[in-house]
Design an enzyme around this catalytic site. Structure first.
Site, PDB file in Angstrom:
ATOM      1  N   SER D  69      44.910  36.792  39.706  1.00 44.55           N
ATOM      2  CA  SER D  69      43.970  36.643  38.584  1.00 44.55           C
ATOM      3  C   SER D  69      42.564  36.245  39.011  1.00 44.55           C
ATOM      4  O   SER D  69      41.631  36.345  38.212  1.00 44.55           O
ATOM      5  CB  SER D  69      44.504  35.612  37.587  1.00 44.55           C
ATOM      6  N   LYS D  72      40.030  38.749  38.372  1.00 44.05           N
ATOM      7  CA  LYS D  72      39.460  38.974  37.035  1.00 44.05           C
ATOM      8  C   LYS D  72      37.994  38.548  36.977  1.00 44.05           C
ATOM      9  O   LYS D  72      37.177  39.186  36.314  1.00 44.05           O
ATOM     10  CB  LYS D  72      40.269  38.197  35.985  1.00 44.05           C
ATOM     11  N   TYR D 196      44.159  47.717  38.132  1.00 47.55           N
ATOM     12  CA  TYR D 196      44.381  46.290  37.904  1.00 47.55           C
ATOM     13  C   TYR D 196      45.323  45.688  38.947  1.00 47.55           C
ATOM     14  O   TYR D 196      45.048  44.625  39.516  1.00 47.55           O
ATOM     15  CB  TYR D 196      44.939  46.069  36.495  1.00 47.55           C
ATOM     16  N   TYR D 248      43.957  29.285  33.225  1.00 49.21           N
ATOM     17  CA  TYR D 248      44.975  29.585  32.216  1.00 49.21           C
ATOM     18  C   TYR D 248      44.934  28.548  31.090  1.00 49.21           C
ATOM     19  O   TYR D 248      43.862  28.100  30.722  1.00 49.21           O
ATOM     20  CB  TYR D 248      46.379  29.654  32.858  1.00 49.21           C
ATOM     21  N   VAL D 266      48.137  33.457  40.404  1.00 48.50           N
ATOM     22  CA  VAL D 266      49.526  33.013  40.562  1.00 48.50           C
ATOM     23  C   VAL D 266      50.009  33.052  42.012  1.00 48.50           C
ATOM     24  O   VAL D 266      51.111  32.589  42.308  1.00 48.50           O
ATOM     25  CB  VAL D 266      50.500  33.833  39.684  1.00 48.50           C
TER      26      VAL D 266
END
Lengths: 323, 323, 323, 323
Positions: D69, D72, D196, D248, D266
């Site tokens: 992530s 992102k 992705y 998160y 993660v």
């Protein structure tokens, strides 16, 4: 005598078709499936069949259309017939949900250990994936064979509708991948969708729906051919589902105002099962009936706009409600 | 003859009470209402009444308990009788929802223009607030009078249960203020809750529930006294609601496995309406019946654990399902 | 020199007030609180204060208005100051939520063990209920005393606004009863609401908001009076909350485009805390500042429409963002 | 001098690595991605870099791991750099949401006209699909090239992790088909997922993360090479996102207790950006820094358990919070 009776009932049905045809303006054809969106929204037809095999038809009854969600009731029957009701109820629940038929929300919120019922898409795709057979093709072949036996004639897929749905069903793919993630789906997603979209694309007539409805009304028994196709138990649970979830999110209103166990599809078809009701206040169809309706302009809930209104009138006039 | 018939049926019911008594361990008394939480969870009783007024009772039938959610069905009838069904259906819908009976989620998410149905608390409180009368006291008096006329004897509130619920129903207050905000509630919140908690606290016996169930089964008509209390239409919609939402979030399973229109309450009571079914496969209660059950240990859904299991057995053995 | 500096900055602020006054048409006064709904929506005023105590004001700065949600930040500070940050964070979390400030949905769905943050109503009411004091009156008195000490002058409640909110806050009552049910609220609901609505009804000026913002910018220290009012830790967590949840559901956009820790209220007030930023690209307010804004026409999110736009311009021109 | 300074800081970091290593037991490696699940959960490493290019490293810093992530944040920068911030903000919002990073619920409930932010999977997949390039391969190549330019060395995909995620990401497929249905996704679902999952599988070291963090801290400028890679505006919005949604569903707690704009993955990586803070209460990293952390045992929220605790200690001791 019988001819006269048929005539009187048929004339009555014709009058009601004319009364309700105009309600088609309250709906539109299913625009999100291009092949369904382009049919004539003004059509309305009905066939009823009694326990002796007499058909009473009125309106646009020569059109063929696809089963769509009506197939959900039939797949539930076919699977339960093969593996037993217990097997199926362990994998899919039978509780109504107030959410849309294609909603993912209740899964995320409630994290149920099985889909809520076989008539929401999540449950229906799970049911399809469980059909007997080594692969998607064989699973669908089993279902088609089962339905052909009920109807006594071969069935075909509407290839254009199938292709149209296959290309546009992003939401069903989303749902199916969600089911896969939740481990509800043993089959591969694309295979499960192939079966599901195939069953939705089976072409039928209102006569077919009426006969299927009659067999459900007679608890799995065809009173004309004297063949017992599936158990009373299966038929009863199917009718419970038709009453509680058969008409999308207006199932409660349909039960209150019509009271006939029924399942609709976005193609505009409705299959109704009228069980025997010997204490009925009228004489028509006291021994039960099957009903097939077609009216492709569907309301916001997904049910045939004119068809629903017509069934309301018929049920009231002939006291067909099970309640 | 009649005596013998009664004896045989009563003996059968006694056997089933004994068969199912042990299922009470699958539930507990409603702990969130202190006055309900402390009763003996092991009790189980049933009364059935036929169209001639014969009662068939077995088990713990001498206990009085409070109506709780069973009152929701009766208030719906009372209000519909006074103002007409149309008036009520304009203000409360009749669609099942998969959410908990006291959930606020569906309101915030879907922003419906009326509560989903009269059997979730939101709908029930709205119904209570609409009862005829200038204030809470008069509204409740109307309901009580209506029920006393149905039952033929005076009714009383269990003051201890009322006080217990009044003090602890924070969730219902939350719901009612939400309804007030959404402009579903014309009455003041505290007044509406007073009526609602009063109706929940009315004391009844399983005999009472059986008689009420019989009148619903006979479409508003008491076949014993020959009095027509309310219209067939009202009775039918009430039975639709009982089937689709009468047993909290296991209504679908109850319909599938029992198939008797029924309404339960967290006190452990269940009221069942068995309509006439002349084509039944057995001879018991072909002409319909009313059922009252009491078993205060309730399962996670809120229904009498032993009572539900017993009704499943009875319905199966005597073919009482409407499906 | 100082006078000239003040003049230049004040002139600049006056120009920006004029630039942004028109944006009031993008909002309306808070109609759901009658007493707030009726004020003049066209007003716009701003005061900034620097570390030396100089005020720079422009526009409609002589109006008094009520704190509304701005009080949520101040009550959080007051409670944390009395019982310590740890005590408060055990009872209310500091996580943003994408839901509306008065939503019950996340509680029902996620069943958190504490409200998500002190700036949604659920968290704010919980905070208010925990204030030190034996009853509602004393708890509010503590808060009022704390704020009066910060501001150096007495504060008053706007009785008309209080009454208006008390009578119409059905949604807050729903929330508070929900909190009571969830055992987040030890106090009685009506008492907790009394404190909460009282704090919302405290009358302030843009000068007051500016001074409060300066003290937050200076981590609880008043650089003018040299008084340390509360700990750096408390100030920092408060500023985190202001950035992540201070501007209702456009907090993210406000942080992206303005970048000043801020808290708004539906009365149209905004309190901003500009921390020292020695590497700033401009010279204005390098040593930090407090900002008070008033513009009662609020946008759909609940923030002053013109005030938000004006702060965006000011922050960009003077490089005030903390990011 | 510099060497000594480095020594002292590095020794301090080593002490803190040792202090926090044990917190790994509070988490586990990401079991739902098999290739991530099998790494050694006990590792913990950190590198910090200052504006002169000095690295300060301690613990397990020689491991390579995948971005997950963290990518992102970088894709958001890359896309914004190519098409401008306005283009991106029209297509993806910047509001935090209290829901899980892979939730479909808020879409169904709120029907937003764009994903809530680029750090939930829905927003991230949308961002990836928009990258410049005619197809998935070219779009990913653009991103990879952009990152290689920032880092000054070639990057590679971890093929095993890519394959593992491609085979198991049913939930992301569900999300992506949902986005397709909602017309947020112009690209085909499988292509968008390819990009992705590719970006998630890029291998990096803690040194890489530290350098990327430094460039963000310096508003898109690399103070060592003196290269301006992207605009200040883009860097600021990225840091806003890191604060409000970077960790998160514990972003709020991380901001409150650590206060460093950060993005986690993660795989156990965390990238932190410490902006200059000339008024800091300590002398360490007053001119800002970049931080890279690796600790593969992640907590229930998805963040490195030991890494988060270590950053809390570091930020407190060296006063690195931006608040």
């Amino acid at each position: 005598m019988a001819v006269q009776k048929n005539l009187r009932i048929t004339e009555q049905l014709e009058a009601w078709v004319n009364d309700n045809k105009g309600h088609a303006v309250l709906g539109t054809t299913a625009q999100y499936i291009p092949a369904l969106g382009k049919v004539d929204p003004g059509k309305l037809g009905i066939c009823m069949i009694d326990e002796d095999g007499n058909y009473y038809c009125a309106g646009d009854t020569d059109v063929e259309f696809t089963l769509q969600s009506i197939s959900k009731a039939l797949t539930f029957v076919a699977l339960s017939h093969h593996y037993g009701l217990e097997f199926v109820l362990e994998r899919v629940d039978v509780e109504p949900t107030g959410e849309a038929f294609n909603s993912i929300v209740p899964f995320e919120i409630h994290r149920p250990n099985k889909p809520f019922n076989p008539f929401i898409n999540a449950g229906a795709i799970t049911i399809s994936s469980l059909l007997p057979g080594q692969n998607a093709q064989k699973k669908f072949a089993y279902l088609k064979g089962f339905l052909e036996e009920l109807l006594g004639h071969p069935l075909e897929i509407d290839k254009e509708v199938y292709d149209s749905e296959w290309a546009t069903s992003h939401r069903n793919r989303a749902l199916a991948y969600y089911l896969k993630e939740a481990k509800f789906l043993e089959l591969e997603v694309e295979e499960a969708l192939d079966i599901y979209i195939s069953q939705c694309s089976i072409k039928v007539s209102v006569k077919d729906l009426a006969l299927l409805g009659l067999i459900l009304a007679y608890d799995g028994y065809n009173p004309i051919t004297k063949v017992k196709h599936f158990s009373e138990e299966i038929a009863q649970v199917t009718k419970v589902l038709m009453v509680t979830c058969g008409m999308y999110n207006s199932s409660g209103n349909f039960a209150a105002h019509v009271g006939i166990p029924a399942k609709s599809g976005v193609s505009g078809g409705i299959m109704g099962a009228v069980p025997p009701k010997l204490h009925s206040q009228t004489y028509e169809f006291r021994a039960g009936a099957g009903i097939g309706v077609y009216g492709p302009a569907i309301d916001v809930q997904g049910n045939s706009a004119a068809g629903t209104m017509m069934l309301r009138q018929i049920s009231k006039e002939w006291d067909l409600s099970i309640f």
